[in-house]
Write a protein that holds these residues in place. Structure first.
Motif, PDB file in Angstrom:
ATOM      1  N   TRP A 121      27.720 -91.891  13.715  1.00 16.65           N
ATOM      2  CA  TRP A 121      28.816 -90.370  14.738  1.00 16.65           C
ATOM      3  C   TRP A 121      28.654 -89.441  13.388  1.00 16.65           C
ATOM      4  O   TRP A 121      29.991 -89.996  13.050  1.00 16.65           O
ATOM      5  N   CYS A 122      28.752 -88.623  14.580  1.00 21.78           N
ATOM      6  CA  CYS A 122      29.016 -87.043  13.700  1.00 21.78           C
ATOM      7  C   CYS A 122      29.812 -85.866  15.391  1.00 21.78           C
ATOM      8  O   CYS A 122      28.448 -85.919  16.024  1.00 21.78           O
ATOM      9  N   PRO A 123      31.189 -85.854  15.248  1.00 20.99           N
ATOM     10  CA  PRO A 123      30.862 -84.601  16.542  1.00 20.99           C
ATOM     11  C   PRO A 123      29.817 -83.134  16.697  1.00 20.99           C
ATOM     12  O   PRO A 123      29.264 -82.841  15.004  1.00 20.99           O
ATOM     13  N   LYS A 124      29.474 -82.639  17.149  1.00 16.34           N
ATOM     14  CA  LYS A 124      28.481 -81.673  16.935  1.00 16.34           C
ATOM     15  C   LYS A 124      29.250 -80.385  17.245  1.00 16.34           C
ATOM     16  O   LYS A 124      30.018 -79.974  18.360  1.00 16.34           O
ATOM     17  N   ILE A 125      28.935 -79.040  16.655  1.00 14.93           N
ATOM     18  CA  ILE A 125      29.241 -77.918  17.158  1.00 14.93           C
ATOM     19  C   ILE A 125      28.881 -77.794  18.239  1.00 14.93           C
ATOM     20  O   ILE A 125      27.778 -77.530  19.025  1.00 14.93           O
ATOM     21  N   GLN A 126      29.882 -76.641  19.461  1.00 16.06           N
ATOM     22  CA  GLN A 126      29.755 -77.036  20.097  1.00 16.06           C
ATOM     23  C   GLN A 126      28.689 -75.167  21.165  1.00 16.06           C
ATOM     24  O   GLN A 126      27.952 -75.407  21.538  1.00 16.06           O
ATOM     25  N   ARG A 127      28.955 -74.128  20.135  1.00 17.69           N
ATOM     26  CA  ARG A 127      28.487 -72.846  20.387  1.00 17.69           C
ATOM     27  C   ARG A 127      28.200 -72.100  19.186  1.00 17.69           C
ATOM     28  O   ARG A 127      28.271 -72.609  18.219  1.00 17.69           O
ATOM     29  N   ILE A 128      27.520 -71.607  19.064  1.00 20.07           N
ATOM     30  CA  ILE A 128      26.321 -70.618  18.067  1.00 20.07           C
ATOM     31  C   ILE A 128      27.715 -69.617  17.767  1.00 20.07           C
ATOM     32  O   ILE A 128      28.804 -69.246  18.564  1.00 20.07           O
ATOM     33  N   HIS A 129      27.836 -70.228  17.005  1.00 18.33           N
ATOM     34  CA  HIS A 129      28.572 -69.597  15.342  1.00 18.33           C
ATOM     35  C   HIS A 129      30.184 -69.610  15.510  1.00 18.33           C
ATOM     36  O   HIS A 129      30.813 -69.128  14.949  1.00 18.33           O
ATOM     37  N   ASP A 130      29.931 -71.646  15.674  1.00 18.49           N
ATOM     38  CA  ASP A 130      31.315 -72.187  15.530  1.00 18.49           C
ATOM     39  C   ASP A 130      31.315 -72.490  14.199  1.00 18.49           C
ATOM     40  O   ASP A 130      30.809 -72.715  13.742  1.00 18.49           O
ATOM     41  N   ASN A 131      32.786 -72.954  13.952  1.00 21.32           N
ATOM     42  CA  ASN A 131      33.183 -73.314  12.496  1.00 21.32           C
ATOM     43  C   ASN A 131      33.987 -74.398  13.434  1.00 21.32           C
ATOM     44  O   ASN A 131      34.658 -75.084  13.975  1.00 21.32           O
ATOM     45  N   SER A 132      34.103 -75.614  11.980  1.00 21.43           N
ATOM     46  CA  SER A 132      34.167 -76.206  12.531  1.00 21.43           C
ATOM     47  C   SER A 132      36.099 -76.152  12.017  1.00 21.43           C
ATOM     48  O   SER A 132      36.517 -76.276  10.897  1.00 21.43           O
ATOM     49  N   ILE A 133      37.435 -76.469  12.607  1.00 20.26           N
ATOM     50  CA  ILE A 133      38.180 -75.851  12.063  1.00 20.26           C
ATOM     51  C   ILE A 133      39.015 -77.177  11.227  1.00 20.26           C
ATOM     52  O   ILE A 133      39.931 -76.523   9.910  1.00 20.26           O
ATOM     53  N   MET A 134      38.790 -78.279  11.057  1.00 20.67           N
ATOM     54  CA  MET A 134      39.424 -79.410   9.905  1.00 20.67           C
ATOM     55  C   MET A 134      38.242 -78.750   8.752  1.00 20.67           C
ATOM     56  O   MET A 134      38.750 -78.709   7.503  1.00 20.67           O
ATOM     57  N   LYS A 135      37.064 -77.890   8.008  1.00 17.25           N
ATOM     58  CA  LYS A 135      36.716 -77.930   7.913  1.00 17.25           C
ATOM     59  C   LYS A 135      37.139 -76.325   6.656  1.00 17.25           C
ATOM     60  O   LYS A 135      37.384 -76.985   5.554  1.00 17.25           O
ATOM     61  N   LYS A 136      36.973 -75.621   7.767  1.00 19.35           N
ATOM     62  CA  LYS A 136      38.493 -75.010   6.947  1.00 19.35           C
ATOM     63  C   LYS A 136      39.810 -74.880   6.826  1.00 19.35           C
ATOM     64  O   LYS A 136      40.329 -74.694   5.501  1.00 19.35           O
ATOM     65  N   LEU A 137      40.410 -76.106   7.326  1.00 17.75           N
ATOM     66  CA  LEU A 137      42.172 -76.090   6.393  1.00 17.75           C
ATOM     67  C   LEU A 137      41.959 -77.023   5.698  1.00 17.75           C
ATOM     68  O   LEU A 137      42.749 -76.802   5.074  1.00 17.75           O
ATOM     69  N   SER A 138      40.394 -78.111   5.569  1.00 18.65           N
ATOM     70  CA  SER A 138      40.193 -78.702   4.144  1.00 18.65           C
ATOM     71  C   SER A 138      40.145 -78.015   3.094  1.00 18.65           C
ATOM     72  O   SER A 138      40.030 -78.695   1.921  1.00 18.65           O
ATOM     73  N   GLU A 139      39.652 -76.377   3.277  1.00 21.57           N
ATOM     74  CA  GLU A 139      39.580 -75.208   2.266  1.00 21.57           C
ATOM     75  C   GLU A 139      40.645 -75.000   1.463  1.00 21.57           C
ATOM     76  O   GLU A 139      40.785 -74.243   1.046  1.00 21.57           O
ATOM     77  N   LEU A 140      41.786 -75.014   2.518  1.00 21.34           N
ATOM     78  CA  LEU A 140      42.850 -74.213   1.566  1.00 21.34           C
ATOM     79  C   LEU A 140      43.455 -75.064   0.198  1.00 21.34           C
ATOM     80  O   LEU A 140      43.126 -76.863   0.535  1.00 21.34           O
ATOM     81  N   ARG A 141      44.390 -74.231  -0.673  1.00 24.59           N
ATOM     82  CA  ARG A 141      44.644 -75.150  -1.628  1.00 24.59           C
ATOM     83  C   ARG A 141      46.274 -74.297  -1.399  1.00 24.59           C
ATOM     84  O   ARG A 141      46.319 -73.706  -1.270  1.00 24.59           O
ATOM     85  N   GLY A 142      46.973 -75.934  -1.959  1.00 24.29           N
ATOM     86  CA  GLY A 142      47.959 -75.066  -2.635  1.00 24.29           C
ATOM     87  C   GLY A 142      48.656 -75.676  -1.665  1.00 24.29           C
ATOM     88  O   GLY A 142      50.518 -75.082  -1.539  1.00 24.29           O
ATOM     89  N   VAL A 143      48.068 -76.359  -0.227  1.00 28.51           N
ATOM     90  CA  VAL A 143      48.760 -76.823   0.914  1.00 28.51           C
ATOM     91  C   VAL A 143      49.062 -78.439   0.921  1.00 28.51           C
ATOM     92  O   VAL A 143      48.362 -79.052   0.701  1.00 28.51           O
TER      93      VAL A 143
END
Length: 137
Positions: free
Chosen positions: A99-121
């Protein structure tokens, strides 16, 4: 005996004794894979733990398949240790019907994916920045 001599390759005069965590990782990952392949009660429990870690991560890609993602904001446990060791080995485990959550709309991004890419936090700061109800801690 000095650790350098203990762990050094035979060609350099050592006895090439493997690190105990390496042995534990090999046996542990093999055991998890075997249990998942057998599909018995332990496999069901492991799949529940993996689904729980997937839900906590908030990621839209399988947590054990994409081990390059930084998920240090999740509480430590069996699945997170397995994720970290697979990441250190540059490995992954692909599960069918995970099971994985799905992106709901076209051109959506995963918020947690973006947060996990932050460096130095720090991991705690990542959650505080994401969670809208937290103002001061």
């Amino acid at each position: 005996m000095n650790r350098v001599v203990l762990r050094a390759p035979v060609e350099l005069g050592g006895i090439a004794f493997p690190n105990t965590s390496t042995i534990q990782d090999q046996k542990g990952i093999t055991n998890v894979m075997r249990q998942l392949q057998l599909g018995k009660e332990i496999a069901t429990d492991l799949r529940i733990l993996i689904a729980q870690a997937q839900l906590e991560s908030g990621l839209t890609n399988p947590i054990l398949d994409d081990t390059s993602t930084n998920v240090r904001y999740i509480e430590p446990g069996l699945i997170m240790h397995l994720h970290d060791r697979l990441a250190a080995l540059d490995g992954s485990i692909v599960l069918e019907d995970q099971w994985c959550p799905k992106i709901q709309r076209i051109h959506d991004n995963s918020i947690m994916k973006k947060l996990s890419e932050l460096r130095g936090v720090k991991p705690r700061e990542q959650l505080l920045r994401w969670h809208p109800s937290v103002e001061n801690i």
